[in-house]
Design a protein around this motif. Sequence first.
Motif, PDB file in Angstrom:
ATOM      1  N   HIS A   4       0.729  -1.502  -0.117  1.00  0.00           N
ATOM      2  CA  HIS A   4      -0.015  -0.114  -0.235  1.00  0.00           C
ATOM      3  C   HIS A   4       0.730   1.312  -0.140  1.00  0.00           C
ATOM      4  O   HIS A   4       0.761   2.192  -0.563  1.00  0.00           O
ATOM      5  CB  HIS A   4      -1.189  -0.100   1.032  1.00  0.00           C
ATOM      6  CG  HIS A   4      -0.447   0.136   2.752  1.00  0.00           C
ATOM      7  ND1 HIS A   4       0.596  -0.719   2.949  1.00  0.00           N
ATOM      8  CD2 HIS A   4      -0.570   1.750   3.180  1.00  0.00           C
ATOM      9  CE1 HIS A   4       0.533  -0.115   4.073  1.00  0.00           C
ATOM     10  NE2 HIS A   4       0.179   0.909   4.439  1.00  0.00           N
ATOM     11  N   SER A   5       2.332   1.301   0.666  1.00  0.00           N
ATOM     12  CA  SER A   5       2.644   2.586   1.051  1.00  0.00           C
ATOM     13  C   SER A   5       4.093   2.407  -0.842  1.00  0.00           C
ATOM     14  O   SER A   5       3.937   3.753  -1.221  1.00  0.00           O
ATOM     15  CB  SER A   5       3.844   1.722   1.751  1.00  0.00           C
ATOM     16  OG  SER A   5       3.523   1.982   2.761  1.00  0.00           O
ATOM     17  N   ALA A  47       2.040   1.638  -3.425  1.00  0.00           N
ATOM     18  CA  ALA A  47       0.937   2.277  -4.156  1.00  0.00           C
ATOM     19  C   ALA A  47       1.340   3.699  -4.557  1.00  0.00           C
ATOM     20  O   ALA A  47       0.613   4.599  -4.834  1.00  0.00           O
ATOM     21  CB  ALA A  47      -0.248   1.665  -4.225  1.00  0.00           C
ATOM     22  N   GLU A  48       1.172   3.898  -2.752  1.00  0.00           N
ATOM     23  CA  GLU A  48       0.930   5.706  -2.058  1.00  0.00           C
ATOM     24  C   GLU A  48       2.409   6.124  -3.085  1.00  0.00           C
ATOM     25  O   GLU A  48       2.271   7.825  -4.196  1.00  0.00           O
ATOM     26  CB  GLU A  48       0.870   5.548  -1.402  1.00  0.00           C
ATOM     27  CG  GLU A  48      -0.829   5.844  -0.351  1.00  0.00           C
ATOM     28  CD  GLU A  48      -0.387   5.788   0.522  1.00  0.00           C
ATOM     29  OE1 GLU A  48       1.304   5.968   1.303  1.00  0.00           O
ATOM     30  OE2 GLU A  48      -1.548   4.857   1.278  1.00  0.00           O
ATOM     31  N   LEU A  49       3.613   6.004  -3.173  1.00  0.00           N
ATOM     32  CA  LEU A  49       4.307   6.417  -3.800  1.00  0.00           C
ATOM     33  C   LEU A  49       4.550   6.619  -5.656  1.00  0.00           C
ATOM     34  O   LEU A  49       4.588   7.547  -5.901  1.00  0.00           O
ATOM     35  CB  LEU A  49       5.651   5.441  -3.666  1.00  0.00           C
ATOM     36  CG  LEU A  49       7.070   5.327  -4.356  1.00  0.00           C
ATOM     37  CD1 LEU A  49       7.327   7.649  -3.974  1.00  0.00           C
ATOM     38  CD2 LEU A  49       8.035   4.951  -3.593  1.00  0.00           C
ATOM     39  N   GLY A  53       1.385   6.466  -6.819  1.00  0.00           N
ATOM     40  CA  GLY A  53       0.356   7.751  -7.342  1.00  0.00           C
ATOM     41  C   GLY A  53       1.183   8.749  -7.154  1.00  0.00           C
ATOM     42  O   GLY A  53       1.377  10.104  -8.158  1.00  0.00           O
ATOM     43  N   ARG A  54       1.957   9.356  -6.167  1.00  0.00           N
ATOM     44  CA  ARG A  54       2.736  10.054  -6.431  1.00  0.00           C
ATOM     45  C   ARG A  54       3.446  10.520  -7.655  1.00  0.00           C
ATOM     46  O   ARG A  54       3.688  12.014  -8.320  1.00  0.00           O
ATOM     47  CB  ARG A  54       3.133  10.559  -4.937  1.00  0.00           C
ATOM     48  CG  ARG A  54       1.988  11.078  -4.038  1.00  0.00           C
ATOM     49  CD  ARG A  54       3.793  11.540  -2.276  1.00  0.00           C
ATOM     50  NE  ARG A  54       4.584  10.455  -2.507  1.00  0.00           N
ATOM     51  CZ  ARG A  54       4.259   9.097  -1.351  1.00  0.00           C
ATOM     52  NH1 ARG A  54       3.252   9.417  -1.000  1.00  0.00           N
ATOM     53  NH2 ARG A  54       5.219   8.490  -1.170  1.00  0.00           N
ATOM     54  N   ARG A  69       1.742  11.853 -10.251  1.00  0.00           N
ATOM     55  CA  ARG A  69       0.736  13.445 -10.669  1.00  0.00           C
ATOM     56  C   ARG A  69       1.768  13.896 -10.509  1.00  0.00           C
ATOM     57  O   ARG A  69       2.048  14.937 -11.366  1.00  0.00           O
ATOM     58  CB  ARG A  69       0.449  13.319  -8.472  1.00  0.00           C
ATOM     59  CG  ARG A  69      -1.179  12.928  -9.056  1.00  0.00           C
ATOM     60  CD  ARG A  69      -1.873  13.630  -7.635  1.00  0.00           C
ATOM     61  NE  ARG A  69      -1.090  13.049  -6.168  1.00  0.00           N
ATOM     62  CZ  ARG A  69      -0.950  11.937  -5.838  1.00  0.00           C
ATOM     63  NH1 ARG A  69      -1.328  10.596  -6.268  1.00  0.00           N
ATOM     64  NH2 ARG A  69      -0.519  11.390  -4.387  1.00  0.00           N
TER      65      ARG A  69
END
Length: 150
Positions: A80-81, A83-85, A87-88, A91
């Motif tokens: 999950h970390s 996946a967040e990375l 996404g950043r 962006r």
Amino acid sequence: MKKTASSSRAARSSLSTADYALLAEFRYALRRFIAFSEDAAHAIGLAPQQHQALLAIKGAPGRDGLYVGEIADRLLIRPHSAAELAGRLVRMDLVARMADPEDGRKVRLVLTAHAEQLLEELSAAHLEELRAIKPLLTRLLARFDDGAAD
């Protein structure tokens, strides 16, 4: 096979002061390189973990891009970390999501041209730094090979 703390208890009794000094010196050399790496990433506007992810993607053996789970494995973080990375990074226009050509249900993360440029700059600086500290690392590693901390 990975040694655990309990499996290496017997080895502890035979460690000398020089062994501890060698380990401390080696860790210090590694930490100095990590500090250099973190500073270099920050200097071009990246967090160290973002730099690590870009490098992992670029260095993927035999194919273009990595899955989020593979990034998690390479960076030693939870999925999950990762996946967040990811996404950043999307962006920031550093990675793009691309359907896997063999299985369209899977998505790979690939570098953008902007990321390629940043990573080339960072990697050149890192290779230069590694060449500069190679004599020190070689000496330290040779001491491990000798089986004795001088």
